[in-house]
Design a protein around this motif. Structure first.
Motif, short mmCIF file in Angstrom:
data_model
loop_
_atom_site.label_atom_id
_atom_site.label_comp_id
_atom_site.label_asym_id
_atom_site.label_seq_id
_atom_site.Cartn_x
_atom_site.Cartn_y
_atom_site.Cartn_z
N LEU A 11 -2.16 -8.23 13.37
CA LEU A 11 -1.72 -6.90 12.92
C LEU A 11 -1.58 -5.93 14.08
CD1 LEU A 11 -3.58 -6.60 9.50
CD2 LEU A 11 -1.13 -6.66 9.88
N HIS A 22 -7.34 4.44 5.35
CA HIS A 22 -6.58 4.21 4.12
C HIS A 22 -6.67 2.73 3.76
CE1 HIS A 22 -3.03 3.44 1.59
NE2 HIS A 22 -3.47 4.55 1.03
N GLU A 23 -7.18 2.43 2.58
CA GLU A 23 -7.39 1.04 2.15
C GLU A 23 -8.09 0.25 3.26
OE1 GLU A 23 -5.21 -1.29 -0.35
OE2 GLU A 23 -3.95 0.29 -1.17
N THR A 69 0.85 -1.20 0.00
CA THR A 69 0.00 0.00 0.00
C THR A 69 0.89 1.25 0.00
OG1 THR A 69 -0.04 -0.04 2.40
CG2 THR A 69 -1.83 -1.19 1.29
N GLU A 88 -8.77 -1.88 15.04
CA GLU A 88 -8.16 -3.02 14.35
C GLU A 88 -8.75 -4.31 14.88
OE1 GLU A 88 -5.52 -3.51 11.76
OE2 GLU A 88 -6.82 -5.23 12.08
N GLY A 114 -3.26 -1.57 9.41
CA GLY A 114 -2.28 -2.45 8.73
C GLY A 114 -1.06 -2.69 9.59
N GLY A 143 -8.34 0.41 10.55
CA GLY A 143 -7.55 -0.58 9.78
C GLY A 143 -6.14 -0.13 9.51
N1 SAH Z 1 -4.30 1.01 6.20
C1 SAH Z 1 -3.27 0.01 5.99
C2 SAH Z 1 -3.81 -1.42 5.91
C3 SAH Z 1 -4.86 -1.74 4.89
S1 SAH Z 1 -5.38 -3.43 4.97
C4 SAH Z 1 -2.44 0.35 4.79
O1 SAH Z 1 -2.89 1.13 3.97
O2 SAH Z 1 -1.33 -0.16 4.68
C5 SAH Z 1 -6.91 -3.36 5.85
C6 SAH Z 1 -6.80 -3.17 7.35
O3 SAH Z 1 -8.10 -3.13 7.90
C7 SAH Z 1 -6.07 -4.25 8.12
O4 SAH Z 1 -5.39 -3.63 9.19
C8 SAH Z 1 -7.22 -5.13 8.59
O5 SAH Z 1 -6.86 -5.98 9.66
C9 SAH Z 1 -8.22 -4.10 8.96
N2 SAH Z 1 -9.62 -4.53 8.97
C10 SAH Z 1 -10.27 -5.27 8.06
N3 SAH Z 1 -11.58 -5.40 8.37
C11 SAH Z 1 -11.77 -4.72 9.52
C12 SAH Z 1 -12.90 -4.45 10.35
N4 SAH Z 1 -14.09 -4.93 10.06
N5 SAH Z 1 -12.72 -3.68 11.45
C13 SAH Z 1 -11.50 -3.17 11.75
N6 SAH Z 1 -10.39 -3.39 11.00
C14 SAH Z 1 -10.52 -4.15 9.90
#
Ligand code: SAH
Length: 418
Positions: A139, A192-193, A67, A134, A104, A102
């Motif tokens: 993670l 972010h993502e 990412t 999270e 990451g 989230g």
């Molecule tokens: N923002 C980071 C990671 C993106 S991946 C980057 O850009 O590098 C997605 C992230 O969201 C991961 O940390 C994953 O564990 C988290 N995630 C996924 N579904 C989720 C949920 N329902 N509630 C909270 N976190 C979640």
């Protein structure tokens, strides 16, 4: 490569993993029939025992997808500056929470906190805390090491958080499983993502009307999954398809809608802003559901739990779900946002300060990844929720001439730091 933005993951790659999740799903499907794509995605990604994010969540070069914050420190630095610039534009409140959904590996928050430290003289009178949402234990451990050097306290009794610690720069950090657990207060949110990882429903227009796409077991091949259409309308086809819809295939992410509603209510009530960055579209795309494993497209139905599953974010839906509680800005392309934030100047500075060719090449390469329209520049977008008064002066009928112009919102306009 990054998870680039078009083409659904139809290309089957050899299945892998130990098959535990597949067996679990196959049993469930045999017992109670097909499930929605949203249920399938939720199981595959966040099942507490076997979900992809729960077990590994392969963000980063050695994982399944990379990412922007993992590509270049400049990305997080410019986002850190965005928050400082909004904090200034909103009259420098004496406290704020930075809330990341989230996170990451924690790289983005780490880069933002470095900026906050560099701007300590500006932020000196402000009480800042960090709140990470999270679900993945794996993670959150990685984040704890990245942000605090591993010095965290699990299950603090006095908090709604499941873990807390102090950042390397001296800022308190708390971890939660759900945005609703984050204490109320003036907050800057970051996603972010994140929204692309939330479960989507998929719908197909047929001659008989809208049908929902479901996941079922293939009767011909043992333990293989396949897509089927619901035989009639489902509650979701009734609730999520707009009467004026013109597309033949639609993806809807109700969980994203609920979270945006919460963000908008919190911002309306307590102040702050939210910055959402993701690949996505403005209500125009159709089939974007895809899987990634080891940096390659992966069949979404093959070896669930071993691959990242993702779908483009529909920003028009997020805008709608803000329900007018806040103003919205964007989506704006990543390359435009970063250009407005001064990425070119920052690149020049880093290039001037780096002596060796390898570092300079790395800087230029990562700039190209983030900015090139063929790479991440065009398909990643920025979108913001802001209090209405940030964009439009509240009515002051008595003395309209005394209004000073509101400062433009950085990123969506050129950055002006005063
Ligand atoms: N923002 C980071 C990671 C993106 S991946 C980057 O850009 O590098 C997605 C992230 O969201 C991961 O940390 C994953 O564990 C988290 N995630 C996924 N579904 C989720 C949920 N329902 N509630 C909270 N976190 C979640």
């Amino acid at each position: 490569a990054a998870r680039l933005c078009s083409g659904a993951g139809g290309e089957a790659e050899a299945a892998g993993g130990d098959g535990t999740m597949l067996r679990h799903l196959a049993r469930k499907l045999r017992a109670s029939g097909p499930v929605t794509v949203a249920e399938y995605m939720r199981e595959a990604l966040t099942n507490p025992g076997q979900g992809y994010y729960t077990r590994r969540g392969g963000v980063g070069e050695s994982g399944d997808f990379i990412t922007s914050p993992e590509i270049s420190q400049v990305f997080g630095e410019l986002i850190g500056i965005w928050y400082v610039s909004e904090w200034m534009a909103m009259g420098k409140p004496n406290t704020f929470q930075l809330v990341e959904l989230g996170p990451g590996r924690g790289t983005l928050t780490d880069d933002i906190l470095r900026v906050f430290k560099q701007l300590a003289s500006v932020l000196s009178k402000c009480d800042v805390s960090v709140h990470l949402v999270e679900v993945s234990p794996k993670l959150s451990e990685i984040q704890a090491v990245m942000l605090t050097g591993g010095k965290v306290q699990p299950n603090p009794e006095d908090e709604s958080a499941y873990m807390k610690g102090i950042s390397k720069t001296g800022i308190p950090i708390f971890w939660y499983r759900d945005i609703q657990d984050v204490p109320p207060g003036y907050s800057f949110y970051l996603a972010h993502e994140f929204f692309d990882a939330l479960p989507i429903h998929k719908f197909q227009r047929t001659e008989k009307g809208w049908r929902e796409v479901l996941v079922d077991i293939d009767p011909e091949v043992p333990d293989q999954l396949r897509f089927v259409l619901s035989p009639s309308r489902t509650p979701a086809t009734q609730n999520f398809i707009q009467p004026e819809e013109t597309r033949d295939h639609v993806e809807v992410c109700p969980e994203a809608g609920v979270i945006v509603q919460r963000l908008a209510s919190r911002i309306e009530k307590d102040g702050g802003a939210a910055l959402v960055a993701d690949y996505g579209h403005d209500g125009t795309k159709t089939d974007t559901f895809r899987g990634f494993r080891n940096h390659k497209l992966h069949n979404v139905l093959s070896a669930p739990g071993t691959a990242d599953l993702t779908a483009d974010v529909d920003f028009s839906y997020l805008r709608k779900m803000a329900q007018g509680r806040t103003a919205t800005l964007g989506p704006i392309k990543q390359r435009e946002f970063l250009k407005n934030m001064g990425i070119d100047l920052r690149l020049q500075m880093l290039l001037q300060n780096s002596g060796d060719t390898a570092t300079r090449e790395q800087l230029l390469h990562s700039y190209d990844m983030l900015m090139n329209p063929e790479k991440m520049g065009d398909c990643f977008n920025f979108f913001a929720l802001l209090p209405h008064h940030r964009l439009v002066h509240p009515e002051k009928k008595d003395k309209p001439e005394s209004k000073s112009p509101l400062p433009p919102v950085a990123g969506f306009n050129e950055l002006l730091l005063k």
